[in-house]
Design an enzyme around this catalytic site. Sequence first.
Site, PDB file in Angstrom:
ATOM      1  N   LYS A   1       0.815  -1.374  -0.101  1.00 23.77           N
ATOM      2  CA  LYS A   1      -0.104  -0.065   0.061  1.00 23.77           C
ATOM      3  C   LYS A   1       0.892   1.210   0.174  1.00 23.77           C
ATOM      4  O   LYS A   1       1.767   1.337   0.530  1.00 23.77           O
ATOM      5  CB  LYS A   1      -0.826  -0.251   1.186  1.00 23.77           C
ATOM      6  CG  LYS A   1      -1.806   1.026   1.397  1.00 23.77           C
ATOM      7  CD  LYS A   1      -2.984   0.870   2.639  1.00 23.77           C
ATOM      8  CE  LYS A   1      -3.698   2.009   2.685  1.00 23.77           C
ATOM      9  NZ  LYS A   1      -5.003   1.908   3.672  1.00 23.77           N
TER      10      LYS A   1
ATOM     11  N   SER B   1      -9.950   1.876   2.727  1.00 25.54           N
ATOM     12  CA  SER B   1      -9.045   2.751   1.944  1.00 25.54           C
ATOM     13  C   SER B   1      -7.708   1.709   1.205  1.00 25.54           C
ATOM     14  O   SER B   1      -7.457   2.422   0.478  1.00 25.54           O
ATOM     15  CB  SER B   1      -8.209   3.797   2.907  1.00 25.54           C
ATOM     16  OG  SER B   1      -7.420   3.027   3.669  1.00 25.54           O
TER      17      SER B   1
ATOM     18  N   SER C   1     -10.409  -0.428   6.872  1.00 26.22           N
ATOM     19  CA  SER C   1      -9.472  -0.281   5.485  1.00 26.22           C
ATOM     20  C   SER C   1      -8.724  -1.522   4.984  1.00 26.22           C
ATOM     21  O   SER C   1      -8.547  -1.383   3.707  1.00 26.22           O
ATOM     22  CB  SER C   1      -8.437   0.822   5.553  1.00 26.22           C
ATOM     23  OG  SER C   1      -9.352   2.153   5.586  1.00 26.22           O
TER      24      SER C   1
END
Lengths: 485, 482, 95
Positions: free
Chosen positions: A76, A151, A175
């Site tokens: 990420k 997210s 997330s």
Amino acid sequence: MHRKTLADIALGLEKKEFSSVEITTSFFERIKQLDPDINSFITVTDEQALIKAKLADKQRANNTASPLAGVPIAHKDIFCTEGVKTTCGSKMLDNFLSPYNATVIEKCEAAGLVMLGKTNMDEFAMGSSNETSFYGPVHNPHNLNCVPGGSSGGSAAAVAAGFAPAATGTDTGGSIRQPAAFCGITGLKPTYGRISRWGMIAFASSLDQAGPMTQNAEDAALLMNVMAGFDPKDSTSSDKPTEDYTAKLNVSLKGKKIGLPRQFFSQGLDPAIEQSVRDALTVYEKLGATLVDIELPNADLATPAYYVIAPAECSSNLSRFDGVRFGHRCENPANLADLYSRSRGEGFGDEVKRRILVGTYVLSAGFYDAYYLQAQKARRLIKNDYLNAFEQVDFIAGPTAPSTAFSLNNEIEDPVAMYLNDIYTIAVNLAGLPALSIPCGIASKLPVGLQLIGNYFSEADLLNAGHQFQQNTDWHTQLLAQSVR
Amino acid sequence: MNWETVIGLEVHVQLATKSKIFSGSSTTFGAEANTQASLIDLGMPGTLPVFNEEALRMAVKFGLASHSSINHRSAFDRKNYFYPDLPKGYQTTQLHEAIVNHGYVDIPLENNEYKRINVLRAHLEEDAGKSLHEDFQGHSGIDLNRAGTPLIEIVSEPELSNAKEAVAYLRIIHTLIRYLGISDGNMAEGSMRCDANVSVRPVGQKELGTRTEIKNINSFRFVERAINTEVERQIDLIESGGRVIQATRLYDSIKNETRPMRSKEEANDYRYFPCPDLLPIEIDDAYIEAVRDSLPELPDQKATRFQKDYQLSAYDAEVLVVSRELADYFERCVQTSKADAKLCANWVTGTLLGALNKGATDIEQSPVSAEKLGGLIARIADSTISGKIAKTVFDALWDGANSADEVIEKEGLRQVTDSSAIQGLVNEVVDQNPEQVESYRAADEKKRKKMFGFFVGQIMKASKGKANPQQVNQLLLEKLEK
Amino acid sequence: MPLDENQVNNIAQLAHIEINPEDISHYTRDISNILDMVKQLEQASTTDIEPLSNPLEQIQRLRADVVTESNQRDKLQENAPLTEKGLFLVPKVIE
């Protein structure tokens, strides 16, 4: 090739069925071919990856390789990676080359994992749909008109689309788990403090926690073995010893008690999702677990408490983005105040600004007690609910999200409606507990996620529960097979 | 109208740790800009603080030395505001739970009495960087070397009644932190900085007047002048019908005036909240007791001991304990001289401090070491030289001579104690001055005393100062009275 | 609505974030909606409940006072928008 799990790839490399360079190259080819439709990567690090892959192959040849050496992974874009663009999905950091590595990155590098690139995400991890990214929305590999969740949407989509066998994510209010559910993969949010936050760009410090996003629970356990552990650079990191997270995978679930909170099966839940979840729970009954109805009386306080605490912490955490030492700086500032307000006004997107403003407001003079202090007290009530529940049960189960992946551009106009996507995941962050989302069914052709919440530091037990489910069902493989081509 | 001044001081003390409060960067003063600013000090995204144990220990030392209560639990908060020398956009400090609360120090007043000043709190926090205002293409330059240097902020109750008391308080704090070794207290380098909260009210009024805060005063002298200037300004303002506005002001030492700080004009709403990157600090009694055991002898304890062990006056003892270095010097001096401590005290507080003062240097840089001065005093004590000659020897030591003995030998300064030699000098002087002898003998008691000095002076001159004064007195008296 | 546009402007100023005048109404609406949702907290009965800042409730670990960092200025200033002589530059600061 692209549906091989971490365990498969490690075994294949071990047996020299293929080389790291071969498998890494194959992922890049797939990314190149298909990611333009998905947009799951912000940065692809092919040159570095191939160097690393070659090194791993050499080690394999010399038999000096660690078990995961040469296995690809995606990170990420919230984790700082030295010399590589680290954007956090924001224009603010569009030009930011991190001067250092996050601890998670260091640990993955040390394990020999090969970084394929940095995945797309909601700006500063604020969002549940990946639509707040400066780099454009990510499309759900199961339906390109739908969001992947957020997210960590880029990581979830990349794994679901077969661009990477596994990815790292972070979870502040769901997330990891919600995008895992939306994309039909497995996601673990560990206990707060289990994985170091050093180098993970902070959204809300007391809630943020990194974790693995994988094709199944076994892979999540393998990645936990790499990622977890005490870090002297993070004051909030736990010094409790880690364990081999694969050790308990095959333990029987006989006699385990699974609590079903009434509050997780109430109004607002899509009936098709409820059906999938209830069906999944019967699998656990067959595996010898018993289902117990429980209460989490303060469950309703989670969303409001979260939307005080998370914005408050973020408003402070994001003050460092001021256009002075790094990040976006406006053109020709007239004076210092102009430098700040335009650099920040231009560098941050709408959702980030909204949360900073809410956080600034709730901490401001005269409002602190009513909002922030009250939220911190509600937080304790929520934690106490869970502590009470774990006196009776081993796990708490329910849906990961109240709906399946929704359409792009659907809800972002109404932030409060968007926030309600996280009603089942948020409390876990407030309490700091570990929770796992595994695919458990299909509703309107989209994946459904089952969330299992465990007591503090019970990651190995959660992974055991996930693995046992996956040994006895095929949702995790079936869903991946129906994902993009 | 008669006015009464109320002053409270906030003293920022940089702790003398090797590394910063939350990072492993060096705290050395004077390094090239931004060479001691690490990832953490720059507030790089993703970085996190870890607390320095030595900063904690030093804060606890101050707490114990100021008779404060040490809190078993304290915590860090964030004070949020934007300023270019504040890299994270917040200062990590302690608002809700400070490490130290409710202590006191006793400050000496001019009338030789003491006044107890209560210390409200002392809390740990991080220092900011520096803005350099020279012109860089119309910009200010930011140096973050200082950012993250550990500080304790010591907050007094508003109990100081004038600028002199404020300075006395500041000196006591300065002495304490230097004794404890927790700071060099160098105000010129900013290791100790002072903000003064000043208000005035008519004598007899209970409630406090509106206060102003004078920021960053960087010398003892300026503290006194800044406060006096501000008090005057406030009184003038009120007497001419104006009103004091609560504000932050800067002291301009060149113009000797205070003026409002422009940068702090915007309404301050610091949005304090507990720092989520740091956890509460917990210490137990065993920790506190271990720190207590490690404390050095403190100034008041030392002064008491000096009075008891050396029979010094309270005044001498107090002058000597002003700094640990001076007190140590004195004790080494006593050891080497093996002489009367009182004599040593006189020499240290008189000749030595006078010379240091005149040479604008301090005890650590003294050209005359305690051992050399002790050697000199030993020669006074055993009558090798007179006190007067000793001054000459001291000057030679100050100018780099190796030892008192060497100077005495080389210059032939040994005191003359041989009675026949002194008798010879006495006879000589008396014989050479028959007129004075005559008028002496004719004079009354009172006049004689004065005239006696004339003969002593002549004899001492003839001996080049080396004749033993007691013997001179005795033999001269015998001769004149004959 | 709990907030008006004026208040939102003040908050934005405190947060040092420029908001375009044409956007202020939707920020006001959204933030007001969020604050309305958050209002539920008022119903929580929290008498005698200690606030919880950090979920694990551990205590702060202490770091040894050792210098571990060396000069990395050049590397750390690579991301800086404007520097001179090793200093970060900002529009003139007036005290």
